[in-house]
Design a protein around this motif. Structure first.
Motif, PDB file in Angstrom:
ATOM      1  N   ASP A  21      -3.975   7.866  -2.034  1.00  0.00           N
ATOM      2  CA  ASP A  21      -3.866   6.739  -1.112  1.00  0.00           C
ATOM      3  C   ASP A  21      -4.474   5.505  -1.747  1.00  0.00           C
ATOM      4  O   ASP A  21      -5.503   5.587  -2.428  1.00  0.00           O
ATOM      5  N   ARG A  81      -3.275  14.183  -2.498  1.00  0.00           N
ATOM      6  CA  ARG A  81      -2.844  12.952  -1.825  1.00  0.00           C
ATOM      7  C   ARG A  81      -3.534  11.747  -2.457  1.00  0.00           C
ATOM      8  O   ARG A  81      -4.766  11.682  -2.517  1.00  0.00           O
ATOM      9  N   TRP A 120       6.335  10.293  -0.404  1.00  0.00           N
ATOM     10  CA  TRP A 120       5.444   9.155  -0.260  1.00  0.00           C
ATOM     11  C   TRP A 120       5.681   8.438   1.052  1.00  0.00           C
ATOM     12  O   TRP A 120       6.694   8.649   1.728  1.00  0.00           O
ATOM     13  N   ASN A 121       4.749   7.591   1.440  1.00  0.00           N
ATOM     14  CA  ASN A 121       4.888   6.638   2.529  1.00  0.00           C
ATOM     15  C   ASN A 121       4.459   5.280   1.997  1.00  0.00           C
ATOM     16  O   ASN A 121       3.399   5.164   1.371  1.00  0.00           O
ATOM     17  N   ALA A 152       2.068  12.070  -1.750  1.00  0.00           N
ATOM     18  CA  ALA A 152       1.676  13.451  -1.463  1.00  0.00           C
ATOM     19  C   ALA A 152       2.355  14.405  -2.435  1.00  0.00           C
ATOM     20  O   ALA A 152       3.590  14.433  -2.524  1.00  0.00           O
ATOM     21  N   SER A 189       0.873  -1.182   0.000  1.00  0.00           N
ATOM     22  CA  SER A 189       0.000   0.000   0.000  1.00  0.00           C
ATOM     23  C   SER A 189       0.903   1.222   0.000  1.00  0.00           C
ATOM     24  O   SER A 189       2.089   1.132   0.331  1.00  0.00           O
ATOM     25  N   PHE A 248       5.970  12.922   5.248  1.00  0.00           N
ATOM     26  CA  PHE A 248       6.229  11.988   4.158  1.00  0.00           C
ATOM     27  C   PHE A 248       7.733  11.846   3.954  1.00  0.00           C
ATOM     28  O   PHE A 248       8.523  12.678   4.404  1.00  0.00           O
ATOM     29  N   SER A 302       0.944   5.887   0.071  1.00  0.00           N
ATOM     30  CA  SER A 302       0.309   7.206   0.084  1.00  0.00           C
ATOM     31  C   SER A 302       1.294   8.171  -0.555  1.00  0.00           C
ATOM     32  O   SER A 302       2.437   8.302  -0.097  1.00  0.00           O
TER      33      SER A 302
END
Length: 412
Positions: A134, A132, A371-372, A84, A80, A360, A82
């Motif tokens: 996700d 963002r 990103w994460n 930004a 997964s 991030f 996320s």
């Protein structure tokens, strides 16, 4: 007696005076002051901003792999993530419009249309909006990911009346919302003693002995005078010549101590110098798009710095342009193109005020976005590379041909 007063009033009136007490006189209101910072020639532009990651046999352009048969799939294993992408809603020269935002994600070519209401985040204060993305990819093993946002900007040329700006005075206290631009952050150290001393001594008698505009100009010129050489471009390009990231080392060997660095490092050093003498200042990480001979477009980073004056607003400057105009040898008393009046500022698409968004991590390079990754995700850095692509398309002229620049960071 009454006739005597009437005759006296007629005499005074003929001389352009009044017999009434001063408190009772009706004086005309003074003409409104001319704005110091003026926006003009507005252009509406559609921006298509894309950040992405892909697998390549040439992740390092200077050290290409020898085996061309190596598979490219699976450079990314993502459970997964996320992503930004910061986009500033307002600068001295640009307002950004997200009302018709279009957002999409692509995983190995498969398109996913995103809900703009979920992608767009506006902070309660400041100008740092966030796009963002996700989600979870349809398959964990990937060779390409892309995140695309389409939105509108209105950008202006900016003209600053430098003489009027030089009359601005120091406030008793800066507005609360500007105080974040007075402290240190990644790559900006206003507590560096050598830099602080240089900035304080740049103005005769100290910065408070002049207006903040003059003190700011003096400090920036002093930094440029010490900057002996540029160590390359701010933009790092990938093997396919697309924009990869910033040539930026926040903790690296650059700055006043050795007098060299990249353009982005010169910009952060100038901003640190202004913060060191108590003037709110920031770097706006922007991107310009240039058309090549083959009809393709190249994106490159260009940093525009801004400092704040309470009664005027943000004043832009470009230390790279100032340096090209010989600012270091001409002195702060000269009119220097690039300070307050910046060439082609309307071509710069503003993205962020930090090289990585708060909360991030950077990808393989500093690149304004971040990103994460979810637990269990992995990246084969030997093959993985990130990039930024932009197109900047005209959508006509703005309706208001000229207006004062904004005094605050309040959203347009």
């Amino acid at each position: 007696m009454r006739n005597t007063l009437r005759r006296a009033a007629l005499v005074l009136s003929a001389c352009g005076l009044s017999a009434l007490p001063a408190a009772a006189q009706q004086t005309a209101s003074p003409p409104p002051a001319q704005p110091v910072v003026v926006r003009s020639e507005p252009k509406i532009r559609e921006v298509r901003l894309e950040v992405g990651c892909y697998a390549t046999k040439y992740a390092d352009a200077g050290n290409p792999l020898q085996d061309d048969s190596l598979p490219l799939g699976g450079a990314y294993r993502i459970t997964s993530l996320s992503v930004a992408i910061p986009v500033l809603t307002r600068t001295s020269w640009c307002d950004t419009d997200f009302t018709a935002l279009d957002a999409r994600a692509y995983f190995d070519g498969r398109e996913f249309k995103m809900d703009p209401a979920r992608v767009y985040t506006k902070p309660t204060t400041g100008v740092e909006s966030m796009l963002r993305f996700d989600g979870t990819p349809p398959a964990p093993s990937l060779s390409e990911m892309r995140f695309l946002a389409t939105y509108l900007t209105q950008r202006w040329k900016v003209t600053v009346d430098a003489r009027a700006a030089a009359r601005s005075t120091w406030p008793r206290e800066w507005p609360d919302w500007t105080k974040r631009y007075l402290v240190g952050e990644s790559g900006i150290d206003p507590n560096d003693q050598s830099l602080k001393t240089l900035a304080e001594q740049a103005t005769q008698g100290g910065p408070r002995n002049a207006s903040p505009f003059i003190a700011a100009k003096s400090a920036v010129v002093a930094v440029i005078a010490r900057w002996k050489s540029m160590t390359g471009s701010s933009s790092e390009l990938g093997p396919d010549k697309s924009l990869r990231g910033l040539q930026f080392s926040p903790n690296g060997a650059y700055g006043i101590g050795i007098g060299r660095g990249t353009p982005v490092e010169l910009a952060t050093t100038c901003v640190a110098a202004l913060r060191a003498i108590g003037i709110p200042s920031r770097v706006v990480y922007g991107v310009t798009v240039n058309e090549t001979r083959g009809g393709k477009s190249n994106a490159n980073f260009r940093m525009i710095c801004e400092f704040y004056l309470t009664d005027i607003g943000w004043i832009p400057f470009d230390p790279v342009e100032m340096r090209s105009q010989g600012a270091g040898s001409r002195g702060a008393g000269a009119t220097i193109k690039g300070f307050a009046n910046v060439s082609d500022i309307e071509d710069v698409i503003p993205l962020a005020v930090k090289p990585v968004p708060d909360g991030f991590q950077r990808a393989d390079r500093y690149a304004a976005w971040g990103w994460n990754l979810g637990s269990g995700s992995s990246i084969d850095s030997q093959f993985a590379i990130s990039r930024i692509k932009l197109t900047d398309t005209s959508r006509g002229n703005g309706k208001v041909k000229s207006m004062p620049a904004p005094l605050t960071d309040e959203a347009p």
